[in-house]
Design an enzyme around this catalytic site. Structure first.
Site, short mmCIF file in Angstrom:
data_model
loop_
_atom_site.label_atom_id
_atom_site.label_comp_id
_atom_site.label_asym_id
_atom_site.label_seq_id
_atom_site.Cartn_x
_atom_site.Cartn_y
_atom_site.Cartn_z
N HIS A 63 0.80 -1.74 -0.21
CA HIS A 63 0.20 0.04 -0.07
C HIS A 63 0.43 1.78 0.18
O HIS A 63 1.12 2.20 -1.01
CB HIS A 63 -1.00 0.14 1.23
CG HIS A 63 -1.82 -1.34 0.46
ND1 HIS A 63 -2.48 -2.14 2.05
CD2 HIS A 63 -2.66 -0.75 -0.16
CE1 HIS A 63 -3.17 -2.98 1.41
NE2 HIS A 63 -3.96 -2.37 0.45
N ASP A 87 -10.15 -3.32 0.66
CA ASP A 87 -9.61 -3.65 2.84
C ASP A 87 -9.32 -1.97 2.75
O ASP A 87 -9.23 -1.66 3.95
CB ASP A 87 -8.70 -4.10 2.59
CG ASP A 87 -7.51 -3.51 1.53
OD1 ASP A 87 -7.05 -3.49 1.36
OD2 ASP A 87 -7.11 -4.35 0.14
N GLU A 107 -15.61 0.40 -5.67
CA GLU A 107 -14.86 -0.82 -5.59
C GLU A 107 -16.07 -2.26 -6.28
O GLU A 107 -17.01 -1.40 -6.03
CB GLU A 107 -14.27 -1.20 -3.86
CG GLU A 107 -15.09 -2.49 -3.09
CD GLU A 107 -13.75 -3.84 -3.95
OE1 GLU A 107 -12.59 -3.27 -3.82
OE2 GLU A 107 -14.47 -4.69 -4.40
N ASP A 139 -18.24 -1.21 -11.27
CA ASP A 139 -17.35 -1.95 -12.05
C ASP A 139 -16.58 -0.44 -12.07
O ASP A 139 -16.69 0.54 -12.48
CB ASP A 139 -17.85 -2.72 -13.03
CG ASP A 139 -16.90 -3.41 -14.51
OD1 ASP A 139 -15.93 -3.40 -13.99
OD2 ASP A 139 -16.96 -3.75 -15.03
N GLY A 140 -15.46 -0.99 -12.16
CA GLY A 140 -14.10 0.43 -12.41
C GLY A 140 -14.00 0.67 -13.55
O GLY A 140 -13.47 1.23 -14.17
N ASP A 157 -5.93 -0.51 -7.77
CA ASP A 157 -5.48 -1.52 -6.67
C ASP A 157 -6.51 -3.20 -7.23
O ASP A 157 -7.54 -3.63 -5.93
CB ASP A 157 -5.56 -1.21 -5.63
CG ASP A 157 -5.57 -2.32 -4.26
OD1 ASP A 157 -5.15 -2.97 -4.12
OD2 ASP A 157 -5.37 -2.08 -3.06
N THR A 159 -7.64 -7.27 -8.22
CA THR A 159 -7.64 -8.45 -8.15
C THR A 159 -6.35 -9.01 -9.26
O THR A 159 -6.55 -7.78 -10.28
CB THR A 159 -8.73 -9.78 -8.07
OG1 THR A 159 -9.59 -8.98 -8.75
CG2 THR A 159 -9.46 -9.28 -6.41
N ASP A 160 -6.18 -10.64 -9.71
CA ASP A 160 -5.55 -9.89 -10.83
C ASP A 160 -6.64 -10.66 -11.87
O ASP A 160 -7.75 -11.13 -11.76
CB ASP A 160 -4.66 -11.37 -10.20
CG ASP A 160 -3.38 -11.47 -9.08
OD1 ASP A 160 -2.49 -10.90 -9.84
OD2 ASP A 160 -3.58 -11.92 -8.74
N PRO A 164 -13.75 -10.95 -11.67
CA PRO A 164 -13.47 -9.64 -11.69
C PRO A 164 -12.58 -8.83 -12.51
O PRO A 164 -13.67 -7.41 -12.95
CB PRO A 164 -14.76 -9.47 -10.43
CG PRO A 164 -14.21 -9.61 -9.46
CD PRO A 164 -14.28 -11.36 -10.38
N1 SAM Z 1 -3.38 -5.80 -3.04
C1 SAM Z 1 -4.50 -6.76 -3.77
C2 SAM Z 1 -3.74 -7.94 -4.59
O1 SAM Z 1 -2.51 -7.16 -5.26
O2 SAM Z 1 -3.98 -8.69 -5.00
C3 SAM Z 1 -5.58 -6.55 -4.54
C4 SAM Z 1 -6.42 -5.77 -3.01
S1 SAM Z 1 -8.71 -5.27 -3.24
C5 SAM Z 1 -8.87 -6.52 -1.83
C6 SAM Z 1 -8.31 -6.01 -4.63
C7 SAM Z 1 -9.82 -5.66 -4.84
O3 SAM Z 1 -10.16 -5.59 -6.20
C8 SAM Z 1 -11.17 -6.86 -4.75
O4 SAM Z 1 -11.48 -5.74 -3.40
C9 SAM Z 1 -11.80 -6.94 -5.59
O5 SAM Z 1 -13.42 -7.39 -5.22
C10 SAM Z 1 -11.70 -5.53 -7.00
N2 SAM Z 1 -12.17 -5.59 -8.30
C11 SAM Z 1 -11.98 -6.59 -8.71
N3 SAM Z 1 -12.49 -5.99 -9.95
C12 SAM Z 1 -12.93 -4.97 -10.10
C13 SAM Z 1 -13.70 -4.23 -11.15
N4 SAM Z 1 -14.27 -4.94 -11.95
N5 SAM Z 1 -14.06 -3.43 -10.40
C14 SAM Z 1 -13.81 -2.30 -9.44
N6 SAM Z 1 -13.10 -3.01 -8.22
C15 SAM Z 1 -12.66 -4.36 -8.73
#
Ligand code: SAM
Length: 284
Positions: A63, A87, A107, A139-140, A157, A159-160, A164
């Site tokens: 972070h 988070d 988010e 959805d971002g 920030d 997910t991979d 989503p």
């Molecule tokens: N630091 C982490 C990593 O590298 O694995 C990422 C942590 S953060 C919790 C990732 C967030 O992205 C999740 O809460 C997930 O719900 C969100 N996310 C996934 N796809 C998304 C989208 N299309 N739009 C917005 N948020 C999304």
């Protein structure tokens, strides 16, 4: 699951595992499978769809580097956009900058925000209650397509690129982010671990290069993102922003009066010096 091992399912050829001292919460949200558990080495751990997202033990590395580096490099960021980041750890770091007037966090999964506030409160540490926070549940990818707001810094920030999060690695999404940046703005994203996500990385840089004058990578070793150096994508139209003298970064950091556990101005400057392996990926 308590007393057993949580085995991460991110990579087909290798896996890391964590002993589960206690399952704190487990649910299938509208978007993903969510589990929060305790581990003796890393504290409380959040995993989504079998992939470690954050831990109370090492979240500060990721972070701090993904928030403070672009904000301090920009130097006068007022409007910041976070995509993902449920988070709240990224939100907290962005709000540490007094010059930041508003942080919009988009988010997709409200449950991640609610459950992290309840079970991992140290990560956001009150950031969701800050009047400068604008939390949008959406959805971002769709958000950046539709918004007419402009941002000085955009931090992805996510997910991979599975589930989503996959849409957040597409050329359309990057182009919409570019459109949403103010002149001189900076875009950064989490871009995986080069040893294990090699396919993902060149695609990101090639897609960004079509849109920005300056595309680069910087890194940090995050213990629970298994596989060595984690890299972040960096894109802006001003190459000077990633070549600031360390004295200037130090001046900005000291003026900001931010407490950190990982970030230092020297590390900021040095983090743009990437290994040959990453240079080769950047040049592809
Ligand atoms: N630091 C982490 C990593 O590298 O694995 C990422 C942590 S953060 C919790 C990732 C967030 O992205 C999740 O809460 C997930 O719900 C969100 N996310 C996934 N796809 C998304 C989208 N299309 N739009 C917005 N948020 C999304």
């Amino acid at each position: 699951m308590t007393g057993e091992w949580f085995t991460e399912t991110l990579h087909p050829a290798v896996a890391q595992r964590f002993r589960v001292e206690k399952v704190v919460y487990r649910d299938k949200t509208e978007h993903q499978d969510l589990v929060i558990f305790e581990n003796a080495a890393f504290g409380r751990i959040l995993a989504l769809d079998g992939v470690i997202q954050t831990t109370t033990g090492d979240e500060f590395v990721y972070h701090e580097m993904l928030a403070h580096v672009p904000i301090l490099a920009h130097g006068r960021a007022r409007q910041v956009l976070i995509i993902g980041g449920g988070d709240g750890g990224m939100l907290r770091r962005c709000l540490m900058h007094a010059g930041v007037e508003k942080v919009t966090m988009v988010e997709i999964d409200r449950s991640v925000v609610d459950l992290c506030r309840e079970y991992l409160p140290s990560i956001s540490d009150g950031a969701f209650d800050d009047p400068r926070t604008d939390l949008v549940i959406a959805d971002g990818c769709r958000f950046v397509k539709e918004t007419d707001q402009r941002y000085d810094v955009i931090i992805v920030d996510s997910t991979d690129p599975i589930g989503p999060g996959a849409v957040l690695f597409t050329p359309e999404f990057y182009a919409d982010c570019k459109r949403c940046l103010t002149p001189g703005g900076v875009f950064v994203n989490q871009n995986g671990v080069p040893f294990l996500d090699e396919g993902e990385q060149p695609r990101t840089y090639a897609k960004l290069r079509v849109l920005f004058r300056d595309v680069w990578a910087y890194g940090a070793p995050v213990p629970t993102y298994y596989g060595g150096l984690m890299t972040f994508g960096w894109a802006s139209d001003d190459p000077a922003l990633r070549a600031l003298p360390v004295e200037e970064i130090r001046r900005r950091f000291e003026a900001a009066r931010i407490e950190t556990r990982w970030y230092t101005p020297e590390l900021h400057a040095a983090s743009f010096a990437v290994p040959r392996l990453v240079l080769d990926i950047l040049e592809r």
